[in-house]
Design an enzyme around this catalytic site. Structure first.
Site, PDB file in Angstrom:
ATOM      1  CE  LYS A 291      -6.886   8.268  -0.844  1.00 56.14           C
ATOM      2  NZ  LYS A 291      -6.743   7.265   0.214  1.00 56.14           N
TER       3      LYS A 291
ATOM      4  CG  ASP B  76      -1.586   2.120   6.690  1.00 56.28           C
ATOM      5  OD1 ASP B  76      -1.966   1.779   5.549  1.00 56.28           O
ATOM      6  OD2 ASP B  76      -1.694   3.282   7.122  1.00 56.28           O
TER       7      ASP B  76
ATOM      8  CB  ALA C 269      -1.037   7.119   2.365  1.00 47.60           C
TER       9      ALA C 269
ATOM     10  CG  ASP D 161      -1.570   1.237   1.538  1.00 46.74           C
ATOM     11  OD1 ASP D 161      -2.260   1.728   0.636  1.00 46.74           O
ATOM     12  OD2 ASP D 161      -1.409   1.767   2.665  1.00 46.74           O
TER      13      ASP D 161
END
Ligand code: PLP
Length: 629
Positions: free
Chosen positions: A49, A183, A10, A8
Site C-alpha cells: 500500500k 485477481d 482483497a 491473495d
C-alpha cells in the site's frame, strides 16, 4: 501433486470487487482535498500500500494538485500523511474487507480434506492483516501462513519473495506443486516469478471492480464483456490458468493432479522416484572420452567423499558399472586378500545373506553370523564370534537392512572393529545420502552404495567409498576382471576420471544432477528430516488403520517400513494393484518368518504423498476389506 495454494486477499478470497482498498484510498486522498477516479487507483492495485500511495503521488496531475492545495506539506511527506489516513479509512470498511467471497467455503473444505496447505501473501501491512485475520477466522478461513512484505525486507509484488517465504514455511521445495491465485496483474507476475502455477481469478476481482450488487444488476452480455476483458488481461500478464469463481480451483487441482499422476510414485527401496529434472538430464547423449564428462565424473567422486563427511586426503570414491550388488561383489572380491584372510559377515536379512552368497561364489574364507531378521546386529554377538574365530581379518555388515528396514548400529560396530585392526565393509546401499554417515570418524574402510538409492539418481552404477590407505594395498586381490575395484580406482586416478570400460554416461549425468539437488534440499540432514517425516507419518497412519510393523520402532530406519499382513487371507496382489491404479507402487515383503509388505519412504516423495497414500489405504481397508479398527 498440488501441495499448497497461496492466495491473495482483497478481490480474490474476500472483499468482492476489491472495493475496500479503493474506497479507503479514495477517502484518504479526499481527506486532503484530492478527488481520485477509481481507474487511477486501480492501475497499481496489488502493490504494497505504501508503494501504491507513492506511485499515485508521482502522477503529475496528483502531485501538482497536492502542491497547490498543500503548499505547507512538501510532496516528500505527502505519502506518509496519505498512508496514515488510508489506514484510518480501511479500518472503517473492515467488515466489508474481510467478507469471504462465494466459493471460499467449498475451497477451504476441499483443501482440508486433501491435505493441501493454504497460505496468503498480500499488499496489506501486518497491522491491517491482524485486523482482518480474526474476521476471516470467524467465517472458517484460517490460512496457515500469512506473509506481508514486512517479512521480506519490504520486497513485495511482483517480486516472488513473499511467495517463496510462504513455500519455505510450508516446507515445499518444488514450486510446480504450488498454485498462486490472485485477481491482479501483480499477483499473476508474483506467481510466475516464483515458478508456481499462476492462476487468475475473474469474478469479484479488481479488474472488474464492481460490487456484487452492481455486477449482478448488469445485463448478462455486459457481465460477459467484463469477464472476458478481465480474463484477457490476466492471461496477457502470463497467467497459466484463468478461473471464474474461486471454487473452480477444485476441478483444476484435480486435473493437474491427474496429469502429474501419470508418473507413478515408487514407494520402493530403489529404483525410486526421481525428480523430473534428474530424468531430463538423460535426454542428451555424451561421449565417454570427452573432457567435460571426465571432469563431471571427478566432481561426482569428490562430492561423494564430501557427503560421507570425509576428506580427499584419506578417502576416495570408486564408481562401478552395474547395480548395487556389483559394488558389493567388487568390494568383497578385491578387499579380501587371497591368502591369510577371513571375512566375518553379520547377516540379519536378505542383503547380509547376499554377501554370504558372494563369499561362497568367490571362495572367500568366511564366517557367517546369522541373526533373526527382526533383531539388529549387536556388538556383543559380533565380539563373541570374534573370540571364537581369532583368524577373522575382515568384517562386513549391512547398515540399513532393506529386507525389513532395520538399522544396524554401525556407529558402535565399526570403530570397535577398527580398534582390533579388522578391515570393515559396510553395505550402506539404502542409507547413504539419506542418513548421515561419518566415514572418517567411524574409520570405515569400505562403504558401498548405488546410484539409485538415497542420492535419488537412476540405476546404473554402484559407488564404493574407500579409505585410500586400505584400498592401495589390494592390488592383485581381485577374483574378477570387470569387478576389480583396485584397477577401477587406478584408472580413474591415472586418467583424470576416465572410466574403465564403457560407462553409463546418462546415469552419471542424472546422478550429478541428483547430487546438486541434494545440496539444494539442504544436504543429507535435510533429506533425513524429510524421510523421517514420511516414515513417522506412515507408521502412525498405518497403526491407526490397524497395521502392525514387523520390527520394533526403536530400530526402524527412516528408509523403508515393513508391515504384517492385516489378515491371514490378505491378498497382497489385489492391494498392490489397487494402489498401482491410483499412482503408487509399493513392494512385497522379504521377511521369511511372516507375511509382510513394504513401503518405502525415500525418493522424491513428500509427506503429502504419504498422506494421499494413507487416504487410499484407508479406503481400501474400510471399503474393500471391511476392516474395522
Ligand atoms: C538395494 C540394495 C542392494 C543392492 O541391490 P541391487 O539389486 O544389486 O541394486 C544391496 N544392499 C542393500 C541393503 C540394498 O538395499
Amino acid at each position: 501433486m498440488i501441495e499448497a495454494i497461496v492466495l491473495d486477499w482483497a478481490g480474490t478470497t474476500v472483499d468482492y470487487g476489491s472495493r475496500a482498498p479503493i474506497i479507503a484510498f479514495k477517502n484518504a486522498f479526499a481527506h486532503f482535498g484530492i478527488q481520485l477516479s477509481e481507474n487511477t487507483i486501480r492501475q497499481d492495485v496489488g502493490l504494497d500500500k505504501m508503494t501504491h500511495v507513492r506511485k499515485m503521488l508521482q502522477e503529475s496531475a496528483i502531485s501538482e494538485n497536492w502542491e497547490t492545495s498543500h503548499p505547507d506539506i512538501p510532496l516528500a511527506q505527502a505519502a506518509d500523511k496519505v498512508y496514515a489516513q488510508f489506514q484510518i479509512e480501511i479500518g472503517k470498511v473492515l467488515g466489508e474487507t474481510a467478507k469471504l467471497k462465494s466459493g471460499m467455503t467449498e475451497l477451504i473444505h476441499f483443501a482440508n480434506t486433501h491435505h493441501i496447505q493454504l497460505a496468503t501473501t498480500t499488499g496489506y501491512t501486518q497491522a491491517m492483516l491482524d485486523q482482518i485475520l480474526p474476521l476471516a477466522a470467524d467465517q472458517g478461513y484460517e490460512p496457515r501462513y500469512n506473509i506481508t512484505s514486512e517479512q521480506t525486507q519490504k520486497v513485495g509484488r511482483p517480486q516472488p519473495d513473499m511467495l517463496q517465504l510462504a513455500m519455505k514455511k510450508m516446507n515445499i521445495t518444488d514450486p510446480s506443486h504450488v498454485i498462486k491465485v490472485g485477481d491482479t496483474i501483480n499477483d499473476v507476475l508474483e506467481g510466475r516469478n516464483a515458478g508456481t502455477i499462476s492462476v487468475g481469478v475473474v469474478e469479484g476481482g479488481n479488474l472488474i471492480g464492481l460490487s456484487q450488487a452492481a455486477f449482478e444488476s448488469l445485463e448478462i452480455q455486459d457481465r460477459d464483456r467484463y469477464q472476458i476483458k478481465a480474463a484477457a488481461i490476466l492471461k496477457e500478464a502470463g497467467a497459466d490458468e484463468i478461473i471464474n469463481n474461486i471454487a473452480d480451483l477444485i476441478p483444476l487441482i484435480e486435473s493437474i493432479n491427474d496429469r502429474q499422476h501419470e508418473m507413478p510414485i515408487l514407494l520402493t527401496p530403489g529404483p525410486l522416484t526421481t525428480s523430473k529434472t534428474v530424468k531430463e538430464t538423460m535426454l542428451l547423449d555424451h561421449g565417454t572420452w570427452d573432457d567435460d564428462y571426465k571432469e563431471l565424473t571427478q566432481w561426482v567422486r569428490r562430492e561423494l567423499v564430501t557427503i560421507g563427511n570425509a576428506t580427499e586426503a584419506n578417502y576416495t570414491a570408486v564408481l562401478m558399472q552395474g547395480s548395487g550388488s556389483f559394488g558389493v561383489e567388487a568390494t568383497l572380491g578385491t578387499a579380501i586378500p587371497k591368502q591369510n584372510a577371513t571375512l566375518l559377515i553379520a547377516a540379519n536379512g536378505a542383503y547380509g545373506e547376499r554377501m554370504i552368497e558372494i563369499a561362497e561364489y568367490l571362495d572367500i574364507p568366511h564366517v557367517s553370523l546369522e541373526i533373526p531378521e527382526d533383531q539388529p546386529v549387536s556388538l556383543e554377538t559380533v565380539e563373541e564370534t570374534l573370540s571364537a574365530h581369532p583368524e577373522i581379518s575382515h568384517f562386513a555388515v549391512v547398515h540399513c537392512e532393506t529386507t525389513t528396514g532395520i538399522l544396524n548400529p554401525i556407529e558402535k560396530l565399526i570403530p570397535a572393529m577398527n580398534e582390533r585392526g579388522i578391515v570393515t565393509i559396510v553395505d550402506a546401499m539404502s542409507s547413504f545420502g539419506g542418513i548421515p554417515i561419518d566415514l572418517e570418524r567411524l574409520h570405515v574402510d569400505y562403504l558401498v552404495t548405488s546410484s539409485n538409492k538415497c542420492v535419488q539418481g537412476v540405476p546404473g552404477f554402484s559407488v564404493v567409498l574407500a579409505k585410500k590407505a586400505t584400498l592401495e594395498q589390494t592390488k592383485g586381490n581381485a577374483r574378477s576382471l570387470s569387478l576389480d575395484l583396485y584397477a577401477q580406482y587406478k584408472t580413474f586416478e591415472d586418467h583424470d576420471g576416465k572410466w574403465r570400460f564403457t560407462s553409463p554416461t546418462h546415469v552419471v549425468y542424472a546422478f550429478a544432477q541428483a547430487l546438486r539437488e541434494l545440496v539444494v534440499e539442504g544436504g543429507v540432514s535435510a533429506r533425513t528430516h524429510r524421510y523421517s517425516t514420511n516414515e513417522a507419518l506412515l507408521r502412525e497412519g498405518m497403526h491407526d488403520l490397524g497395521f502392525e510393523m514387523v520390527i520394533n520402532s526403536e530400530v526402524q530406519s527412516p528408509i523403508i517400513t515393513s508391515f504384517k499382513y492385516p489378515t491371514d487371507d490378505f491378498d497382497f496382489h489385489a492391494f498392490y494393484e489397487y494402489l498401482k491404479d491410483r499412482g503408487f507402487i509399493i513392494y512385497p515383503g522379504k521377511v521369511s518368518k511372516c507375511d509382510s509388505f513394504r513401503i518405502g519412504n525415500i525418493g522424491e516423495v513428500s509427506p503429502n504423498d504419504i498422506s494421499r497414500l494413507l487416504g487410499l489405504i484407508k479406503n481400501y481397508t474400510t471399503d474393500i476389506l471391511k476392516m474395522t479398527v
